[in-house]
Design a protein around this motif. Structure first.
Motif, PDB file in Angstrom:
ATOM      1  N   UNK A  79      60.499  57.506  32.953  1.00  0.00           N
ATOM      2  CA  UNK A  79      59.476  58.536  33.051  1.00  0.00           C
ATOM      3  C   UNK A  79      58.201  58.213  32.296  1.00  0.00           C
ATOM      4  N   UNK A  80      58.297  57.477  31.206  1.00  0.00           N
ATOM      5  CA  UNK A  80      57.108  57.273  30.384  1.00  0.00           C
ATOM      6  C   UNK A  80      56.343  56.045  30.816  1.00  0.00           C
ATOM      7  N   UNK A  81      55.071  56.232  31.092  1.00  0.00           N
ATOM      8  CA  UNK A  81      54.219  55.114  31.482  1.00  0.00           C
ATOM      9  C   UNK A  81      53.579  54.518  30.231  1.00  0.00           C
ATOM     10  N   UNK A  82      53.719  53.209  30.056  1.00  0.00           N
ATOM     11  CA  UNK A  82      53.097  52.545  28.902  1.00  0.00           C
ATOM     12  C   UNK A  82      51.686  52.079  29.247  1.00  0.00           C
ATOM     13  N   UNK A  83      51.559  51.425  30.386  1.00  0.00           N
ATOM     14  CA  UNK A  83      50.250  50.924  30.822  1.00  0.00           C
ATOM     15  C   UNK A  83      50.084  51.224  32.302  1.00  0.00           C
ATOM     16  N   UNK A  84      48.942  51.771  32.668  1.00  0.00           N
ATOM     17  CA  UNK A  84      48.649  51.988  34.081  1.00  0.00           C
ATOM     18  C   UNK A  84      47.277  51.414  34.416  1.00  0.00           C
ATOM     19  N   UNK A  85      47.284  50.464  35.316  1.00  0.00           N
ATOM     20  CA  UNK A  85      46.029  49.840  35.761  1.00  0.00           C
ATOM     21  C   UNK A  85      45.830  50.217  37.223  1.00  0.00           C
ATOM     22  N   UNK A 142      43.247  45.096  40.852  1.00  0.00           N
ATOM     23  CA  UNK A 142      44.536  44.990  40.158  1.00  0.00           C
ATOM     24  C   UNK A 142      45.159  46.384  40.037  1.00  0.00           C
ATOM     25  N   UNK A 143      46.392  46.502  40.500  1.00  0.00           N
ATOM     26  CA  UNK A 143      47.179  47.718  40.325  1.00  0.00           C
ATOM     27  C   UNK A 143      48.496  47.344  39.671  1.00  0.00           C
ATOM     28  N   UNK A 144      48.774  47.978  38.533  1.00  0.00           N
ATOM     29  CA  UNK A 144      49.994  47.619  37.807  1.00  0.00           C
ATOM     30  C   UNK A 144      50.409  48.781  36.917  1.00  0.00           C
ATOM     31  N   UNK A 145      51.657  49.182  37.027  1.00  0.00           N
ATOM     32  CA  UNK A 145      52.201  50.208  36.137  1.00  0.00           C
ATOM     33  C   UNK A 145      53.344  49.596  35.336  1.00  0.00           C
ATOM     34  N   UNK A 146      53.264  49.725  34.035  1.00  0.00           N
ATOM     35  CA  UNK A 146      54.328  49.242  33.163  1.00  0.00           C
ATOM     36  C   UNK A 146      54.990  50.455  32.527  1.00  0.00           C
ATOM     37  N   UNK A 147      56.284  50.638  32.782  1.00  0.00           N
ATOM     38  CA  UNK A 147      57.013  51.756  32.187  1.00  0.00           C
ATOM     39  C   UNK A 147      57.437  51.381  30.764  1.00  0.00           C
ATOM     40  N   UNK A 148      57.629  52.402  29.929  1.00  0.00           N
ATOM     41  CA  UNK A 148      58.078  52.125  28.574  1.00  0.00           C
ATOM     42  C   UNK A 148      59.445  51.440  28.598  1.00  0.00           C
ATOM     43  N   UNK A 149      59.550  50.384  27.840  1.00  0.00           N
ATOM     44  CA  UNK A 149      60.795  49.612  27.788  1.00  0.00           C
ATOM     45  C   UNK A 149      60.865  48.499  28.826  1.00  0.00           C
ATOM     46  N   UNK A 150      59.873  48.464  29.711  1.00  0.00           N
ATOM     47  CA  UNK A 150      59.886  47.410  30.730  1.00  0.00           C
ATOM     48  C   UNK A 150      59.434  46.073  30.162  1.00  0.00           C
ATOM     49  N   UNK A 151      59.936  45.010  30.771  1.00  0.00           N
ATOM     50  CA  UNK A 151      59.536  43.658  30.387  1.00  0.00           C
ATOM     51  C   UNK A 151      59.041  42.951  31.632  1.00  0.00           C
ATOM     52  N   UNK A 152      57.756  42.686  31.640  1.00  0.00           N
ATOM     53  CA  UNK A 152      57.148  42.105  32.827  1.00  0.00           C
ATOM     54  C   UNK A 152      56.648  40.708  32.512  1.00  0.00           C
TER      55      UNK A 152
END
Ligand code: ADP
Ligand code: MG
Length: 263
Positions: free
Chosen positions: A21-27, A43-53
């Motif tokens: 549920x928690x978004x860390x970074x949204x581009x 550039x479109x990118x969503x990084x959720x909290x706890x994600x490793x990209x």
């Protein structure tokens, strides 16, 4: 050859959790130019909290620029970047707030050569965060133990190996208590025998639930630790997938060409 060092990393996947549920970074639709040259395109990118990209792609594809935009070392011109709920605008106060949440580790460790390892780790906490010296030193020793070099605390960067210096750089970032860690090719300047010790440190962070965005060509690391792999080419995100699908069934010709060159 690039994937050898990360090939036998010990990873406990059961420890790694992602917040749905928690978004860390949204581009969103982010574009950036250097003069006339468009370096990043939509550039479109969503990084959720706890994600490793893991971000990979040929040299010059815009990976570093994208990472640097997230901690506002570079300014984007179009679109939005939201870090931990705060939009990156030209509001300097907000930029400082965002920088506080984001740790950054570069290819070259950028340690201060005339300061000891401990002083490198306590400088920003003492002077930027106004943390009492004793407490900053305790925190620094905690993280130096975590990256497994507490015995080096009173040496100078020049007395350490490249791998040890990079682990200091990671510990120094952690001393600022970031919620997100950005890595830009942290192992690419290291000798092969030192790559693994740095990757192990990063695996440890992943297992502790740190949100991580890593530019790296260490495909063994990507396979084991990443939730998603992103492939960039010519300023665009060309492909984005789970590591398994990315490596086993790459969708785009450019991705296949890239993988054939590095694996
Ligand atoms: P990568 O990290 O994928 O190798 P970069 O983000 O470093 O790519 O660079 C992307 C492109 O932008 C390259 O063509 C590079 O030459 C160009 N570039 C990077 N920094 C600057 C700058 N400060 N001014 C002009 N062009 C730049
Ligand atoms: Mg780069």
């Amino acid at each position: 050859e690039n994937s050898v060092a990360g090939g036998d990393l010990e990873v406990d996947a059961s420890k790694m959790r992602v917040s749905q549920t928690e978004v860390a970074v949204q581009i969103t639709d982010m574009n950036k130019w250097y003069g006339d040259f468009q370096v990043l395109k939509d550039i479109n990118l969503t990084v959720m909290r706890g994600e490793r990209i893991v971000v990979c792609g040929p040299s010059g594809s815009g990976k570093s620029t994208m990472i640097r935009c997230i901690c506002r070392l570079e300014e984007h011109q179009k679109g939005r970047i939201i870090v931990d709920g705060k939009e990156l605008t030209s509001d300097l106060e907000k930029i400082d707030e965002v920088r506080r949440e984001v740790g950054m580790v570069f290819q070259h460790f950028n340690l201060f050569p005339h300061l000891t390892i401990l002083e490198n780790c306590t400088l920003a906490p003492i002077w930027v965060r106004k943390i009492p010296r004793k407490q900053a030193e305790e925190t620094a020793m905690h993280f130096l133990r975590r990256v497994k070099i507490p015995e080096q605390a009173h040496k100078y960067p020049g007395q350490l190996s490249g791998g040890q210096q990079q682990r200091v750089a990671i510990a120094r970032s952690l001393c600022m208590n970031p919620r997100i860690m950005l890595f830009d090719e942290p192992t690419s300047a290291l000798d092969p025998e030192m790559i693994k010790e740095v990757l192990e440190t990063m695996v440890g962070l992943a297992e502790e639930g740190m949100t991580m965005l890593c530019v790296t060509h260490e495909m063994g690391f990507a396979r084991k630790v990443a939730n998603r792999v992103i492939f960039m080419d010519k300023g665009q995100i060309v492909e984005e997938n789970t590591p398994r699908a990315f490596f086993d069934e790459p969708q785009h010709e450019r991705t296949r060409l890239f993988l054939s060159q590095i694996l």
